[in-house]
Design an enzyme around this catalytic site. Structure first.
Site, PDB file in Angstrom:
ATOM      1  CD  GLU A  33      -2.581  -1.145   2.712  1.00 54.72           C
ATOM      2  OE1 GLU A  33      -3.649  -1.768   2.805  1.00 54.72           O
ATOM      3  OE2 GLU A  33      -2.010  -0.646   3.703  1.00 54.72           O
ATOM      4  CG  ASP A 221     -12.610  -5.941   0.360  1.00 53.96           C
ATOM      5  OD1 ASP A 221     -11.441  -5.562   0.545  1.00 53.96           O
ATOM      6  OD2 ASP A 221     -13.452  -6.030   1.274  1.00 53.96           O
TER       7      ASP A 221
HETATM    8  N1  SAH Z   1      -5.104 -11.301   2.070  1.00 62.50           N
HETATM    9  C1  SAH Z   1      -4.287 -10.141   2.249  1.00 62.50           C
HETATM   10  C2  SAH Z   1      -4.187  -9.871   3.720  1.00 62.50           C
HETATM   11  C3  SAH Z   1      -4.173  -8.441   4.082  1.00 62.50           C
HETATM   12  S1  SAH Z   1      -5.263  -8.085   5.366  1.00 62.50           S
HETATM   13  C4  SAH Z   1      -2.968 -10.362   1.562  1.00 62.50           C
HETATM   14  O1  SAH Z   1      -2.810 -11.368   0.946  1.00 62.50           O
HETATM   15  O2  SAH Z   1      -2.063  -9.499   1.601  1.00 62.50           O
HETATM   16  C5  SAH Z   1      -6.160  -6.779   4.708  1.00 62.50           C
HETATM   17  C6  SAH Z   1      -5.578  -5.398   4.871  1.00 62.50           C
HETATM   18  O3  SAH Z   1      -6.363  -4.523   4.090  1.00 62.50           O
HETATM   19  C7  SAH Z   1      -5.640  -4.847   6.276  1.00 62.50           C
HETATM   20  O4  SAH Z   1      -4.558  -4.003   6.521  1.00 62.50           O
HETATM   21  C8  SAH Z   1      -6.973  -4.101   6.324  1.00 62.50           C
HETATM   22  O5  SAH Z   1      -6.917  -2.869   7.015  1.00 62.50           O
HETATM   23  C9  SAH Z   1      -7.326  -3.838   4.864  1.00 62.50           C
HETATM   24  N2  SAH Z   1      -8.635  -4.326   4.393  1.00 62.50           N
HETATM   25  C10 SAH Z   1      -8.997  -4.352   3.086  1.00 62.50           C
HETATM   26  N3  SAH Z   1     -10.243  -4.856   2.933  1.00 62.50           N
HETATM   27  C11 SAH Z   1     -10.696  -5.164   4.173  1.00 62.50           C
HETATM   28  C12 SAH Z   1     -11.920  -5.736   4.675  1.00 62.50           C
HETATM   29  N4  SAH Z   1     -12.917  -6.089   3.857  1.00 62.50           N
HETATM   30  N5  SAH Z   1     -12.019  -5.937   6.004  1.00 62.50           N
HETATM   31  C13 SAH Z   1     -11.024  -5.597   6.824  1.00 62.50           C
HETATM   32  N6  SAH Z   1      -9.854  -5.069   6.415  1.00 62.50           N
HETATM   33  C14 SAH Z   1      -9.676  -4.838   5.102  1.00 62.50           C
END
Ligand code: SAH
Length: 263
Positions: A33, A221
């Protein structure tokens, strides 16, 4: 005389909002990010010694943008698993240590979030949070229940929002990417348009230390949509980071040398 208005923080303390903004701290949870912005602003990673204890994975990138001192910090990769240290605990420690060491006039917590279509969110939108609350801290005891939710109002920035035509919405934070039915109920009660895993934690620390905070979250998302969150998140991550790296320099240019009370 300009900008000497007194403001009250979440604890009702008064602080002077008269000083011109000269140092901004940007707090991101994920390296991916932060990097587009680090490149756009041509910031450089700290040489040793770091302001942080040596053992930590935390990273800081610094430089200037049109005379404004800019620091970007990220909690870095988990020491054991090598993935980004997302969630409330790493980011609150990082924010605390960065404030104590760098004395920013303003913090910007930037990152990605899930958005609620029913509240007007769309993929790629950049939202400014008007309020922070938690949805995974359920403590069904009088007063502790309210402490668990931990609602904090954001620093008001009406002129900035208007000038840059930014979308606004309330943010709800929890340590899970998914959403249980109980989470959903509390997110609704929190009136949230966006959902993340760090915002309320940064707000807690910023409020404790009376540092103004702006949270800017790009939607990766749609939570109330039909696509699986993880797939949608991964598919839109770079688009969201690009949206942030386009918007944040404009925010920095706007806040530069202004007082908080004029934002
Ligand atoms: N699957 C991701 C994991 C990242 S966690 C990966 O492979 O890198 C998600 C990150 O994005 C967190 O820092 C959170 O703040 C943000 N985020 C984005 N969409 C989110 C959602 N629907 N719920 C909670 N956090 C979300």
């Amino acid at each position: 005389m300009e900008g000497t208005q007194e403001v009250k923080d979440g604890a009702g303390r008064e602080s002077s909002a008269g000083d011109a903004i000269s140092t901004v701290l940007l707090v991101f949870a994920m390296q991916a990010e932060a990097m587009p912005l680090v490149q756009t602003l041509n910031l450089t990673e700290d040489d040793e010694p770091s302001i942080f204890p040596k053992a930590l994975p935390w990273k800081k990138y610094s430089g200037t943008h049109e005379g404004l001192t800019v620091h970007v910090v990220v909690p870095g990769k988990d020491l054991k698993l090598g993935v980004d240290s997302v969630g409330t605990v790493p980011v609150s420690m990082l924010t605390y240590a960065s404030i104590v060491s760098l004395h920013p006039d303003l913090i910007i917590n930037a990152g990605t979030a899930g958005g609620f279509r029913a509240k007007g969110a769309a993929i790629g939108d950049v939202f400014v949070a008007t309020q922070f609350a938690n949805h995974d801290r359920r403590i069904p005891v009088p007063v502790f229940d309210e402490y668990g939710i931990g609602t904090l109002a954001a620093t008001p920035i009406p002129n900035l929002v208007k000038a840059l035509e930014l979308k606004e919405g309330k943010l709800s934070t929890g340590n899970s990417l998914d959403m249980t039915p109980q989470d959903e109920e509390i997110i609704k009660a929190n009136d949230a348009t966006i959902k993340d895993m760090e915002g309320a934690a940064v707000a807690y620390v910023a409020n404790l230390l009376a540092v103004p905070l702006i949270a800017m979250k790009a939607v990766t998302d749609i939570v109330d949509g039909d696509k699986p969150t993880v797939e949608e998140f991964l598919g839109n991550m770079s688009r969201a980071a690009a949206a942030l790296s386009a918007t944040i320099p404009r925010v920095l240019e706007y806040v530069n040398a202004k007082s908080i009370s004029n934002l």
